[in-house]
Design an enzyme around this catalytic site. Structure first.
Site, PDB file in Angstrom:
ATOM      1  N   ARG A   1       0.744  -1.185  -0.011  1.00 19.91           N
ATOM      2  CA  ARG A   1       0.004   0.077   0.043  1.00 19.91           C
ATOM      3  C   ARG A   1       0.963   1.194   0.113  1.00 19.91           C
ATOM      4  O   ARG A   1       1.739   1.269   0.365  1.00 19.91           O
ATOM      5  CB  ARG A   1      -0.953   0.064   1.206  1.00 19.91           C
ATOM      6  CG  ARG A   1      -2.030  -0.904   1.163  1.00 19.91           C
ATOM      7  CD  ARG A   1      -2.711  -0.889   2.553  1.00 19.91           C
ATOM      8  NE  ARG A   1      -4.040  -2.088   2.477  1.00 19.91           N
ATOM      9  CZ  ARG A   1      -3.465  -3.400   2.759  1.00 19.91           C
ATOM     10  NH1 ARG A   1      -2.359  -3.610   3.236  1.00 19.91           N
ATOM     11  NH2 ARG A   1      -4.316  -4.143   2.877  1.00 19.91           N
TER      12      ARG A   1
ATOM     13  N   LYS B   1      -2.721  -0.836   7.877  1.00 20.00           N
ATOM     14  CA  LYS B   1      -4.053  -1.252   7.734  1.00 20.00           C
ATOM     15  C   LYS B   1      -4.148  -2.602   8.433  1.00 20.00           C
ATOM     16  O   LYS B   1      -5.506  -2.664   9.060  1.00 20.00           O
ATOM     17  CB  LYS B   1      -4.323  -1.488   6.172  1.00 20.00           C
ATOM     18  CG  LYS B   1      -5.839  -1.583   6.134  1.00 20.00           C
ATOM     19  CD  LYS B   1      -6.481  -1.932   4.632  1.00 20.00           C
ATOM     20  CE  LYS B   1      -7.941  -1.864   4.508  1.00 20.00           C
ATOM     21  NZ  LYS B   1      -8.530  -1.864   3.074  1.00 20.00           N
TER      22      LYS B   1
ATOM     23  N   HIS C   1      -3.737   3.887  -5.082  1.00 24.79           N
ATOM     24  CA  HIS C   1      -3.967   2.550  -5.162  1.00 24.79           C
ATOM     25  C   HIS C   1      -3.557   1.818  -6.590  1.00 24.79           C
ATOM     26  O   HIS C   1      -3.418   0.725  -6.530  1.00 24.79           O
ATOM     27  CB  HIS C   1      -5.338   2.097  -4.668  1.00 24.79           C
ATOM     28  CG  HIS C   1      -5.302   0.963  -3.555  1.00 24.79           C
ATOM     29  ND1 HIS C   1      -4.423   0.844  -2.310  1.00 24.79           N
ATOM     30  CD2 HIS C   1      -5.978  -0.099  -3.643  1.00 24.79           C
ATOM     31  CE1 HIS C   1      -4.796   0.106  -1.690  1.00 24.79           C
ATOM     32  NE2 HIS C   1      -5.693  -0.846  -2.293  1.00 24.79           N
TER      33      HIS C   1
ATOM     34  N   ARG D   1      -0.429  -0.305  -6.525  1.00 26.97           N
ATOM     35  CA  ARG D   1      -0.443  -1.937  -5.678  1.00 26.97           C
ATOM     36  C   ARG D   1      -1.325  -2.640  -6.782  1.00 26.97           C
ATOM     37  O   ARG D   1      -1.021  -3.790  -6.884  1.00 26.97           O
ATOM     38  CB  ARG D   1      -1.239  -1.692  -4.403  1.00 26.97           C
ATOM     39  CG  ARG D   1      -1.387  -3.038  -3.648  1.00 26.97           C
ATOM     40  CD  ARG D   1      -2.014  -2.464  -2.346  1.00 26.97           C
ATOM     41  NE  ARG D   1      -3.009  -3.540  -1.719  1.00 26.97           N
ATOM     42  CZ  ARG D   1      -2.266  -4.551  -0.881  1.00 26.97           C
ATOM     43  NH1 ARG D   1      -1.007  -4.429  -0.634  1.00 26.97           N
ATOM     44  NH2 ARG D   1      -3.214  -5.291  -0.212  1.00 26.97           N
TER      45      ARG D   1
ATOM     46  N   HIS E   1      -4.423 -10.731   1.489  1.00 22.67           N
ATOM     47  CA  HIS E   1      -5.770 -11.159   1.487  1.00 22.67           C
ATOM     48  C   HIS E   1      -6.371 -12.214   2.427  1.00 22.67           C
ATOM     49  O   HIS E   1      -5.549 -13.024   2.305  1.00 22.67           O
ATOM     50  CB  HIS E   1      -6.160 -11.057   0.088  1.00 22.67           C
ATOM     51  CG  HIS E   1      -6.104  -9.472  -0.489  1.00 22.67           C
ATOM     52  ND1 HIS E   1      -6.457  -9.410  -1.778  1.00 22.67           N
ATOM     53  CD2 HIS E   1      -6.129  -8.258  -0.100  1.00 22.67           C
ATOM     54  CE1 HIS E   1      -6.156  -8.211  -2.282  1.00 22.67           C
ATOM     55  NE2 HIS E   1      -6.192  -7.513  -0.991  1.00 22.67           N
TER      56      HIS E   1
ATOM     57  N   TYR F   1     -10.445  -7.546  -6.125  1.00 23.55           N
ATOM     58  CA  TYR F   1      -9.673  -6.595  -6.032  1.00 23.55           C
ATOM     59  C   TYR F   1      -9.060  -6.188  -7.468  1.00 23.55           C
ATOM     60  O   TYR F   1      -8.702  -5.017  -7.787  1.00 23.55           O
ATOM     61  CB  TYR F   1      -8.506  -6.878  -4.871  1.00 23.55           C
ATOM     62  CG  TYR F   1      -7.657  -5.821  -4.515  1.00 23.55           C
ATOM     63  CD1 TYR F   1      -7.852  -4.786  -3.816  1.00 23.55           C
ATOM     64  CD2 TYR F   1      -6.406  -6.049  -5.156  1.00 23.55           C
ATOM     65  CE1 TYR F   1      -6.905  -3.867  -3.488  1.00 23.55           C
ATOM     66  CE2 TYR F   1      -5.422  -5.026  -4.725  1.00 23.55           C
ATOM     67  CZ  TYR F   1      -5.727  -4.047  -3.861  1.00 23.55           C
ATOM     68  OH  TYR F   1      -4.871  -2.908  -3.710  1.00 23.55           O
TER      69      TYR F   1
END
Length: 198
Positions: A52, A79, A146, A149, A173, A182
């Site tokens: 990230r 996160k 983002h 990533r 994940h 995603y």
């Protein structure tokens, strides 16, 4: 007067940014920002590691200064609180060396510092940079911090054949299904598989 921003998500929803899907577009952005070693390193590090942006922005010069290709450091994701690694490959190493040669940078400085404040860039400023780069190479779509990533995951999957299970582990994940959503697995891609003859 309250002007509605069409790019602002409705309350409770989110804007989804896209990966950069073509290697030619990645090369165009690299060429565009080559004369700015900090921005070039941010882009290269982001698309080569899949971390990230917020975690990249916390890095200090001393964290990466002495790393060589094949070496890594452990970082704690802000996160998730989980550990992950930042790996240096040859492309990242070259960008890092160009950055370190560019200025007499102190070990304690943030790697991606604002020139004015010396504090780390904000996610908002990275969003603005990525949007600007995409605009300048005439890339249509929605891009932001983002995107870096997601570009890592998309290119690993489409160019190198890396499976969703490995990408899910890299992204921390909970399952490959989360990674599929995603990375925006499209119906066309699923339909294409159905044309494979066994």
């Amino acid at each position: 007067m309250n002007i509605k921003n069409p790019n602002h998500p409705a309350k409770g929803s989110r804007i989804t940014v896209e990966p950069i899907r073509r290697l030619a577009d990645i090369k165009s952005i690299k060429k565009l920002i080559m004369d700015n070693p900090r921005n070039h390193l941010l882009f290269v590090l982001g698309i080569n590691n899949g971390l990230r942006a917020g975690d990249l922005l916390k890095l200090k010069v001393r964290d990466v200064k002495n790393l060589r290709p094949g070496q890594s450091i452990v970082i704690r994701e802000s996160k998730t609180g989980k550990n992950n690694i930042l790996m240096i490959n040859k492309t990242v190493y070259k960008a890092l060396q160009i950055f370190l040669e560019d200025a007499g940078i102190d070990n304690g400085e943030y790697l991606f510092a604002s020139r004015k404040t010396k504090k780390p860039l904000t996610i908002q400023s990275v969003n603005a940079l990525v949007k600007k780069w995409a605009r300048e190479i005439n890339l249509s779509g929605n891009y932001g911090a983002h995107t870096l990533r997601k570009t890592f995951g998309y290119i690993q999957r489409t160019e190198f054949g890396v499976g969703f299970e490995i990408l899910a582990k890299r992204f921390n994940h909970t399952s490959p299904a989360v990674t599929m959503r995603y990375l925006g697995l499209t119906s066309d891609e699923v339909n294409e598989v159905l044309m494979n003859e066994i």
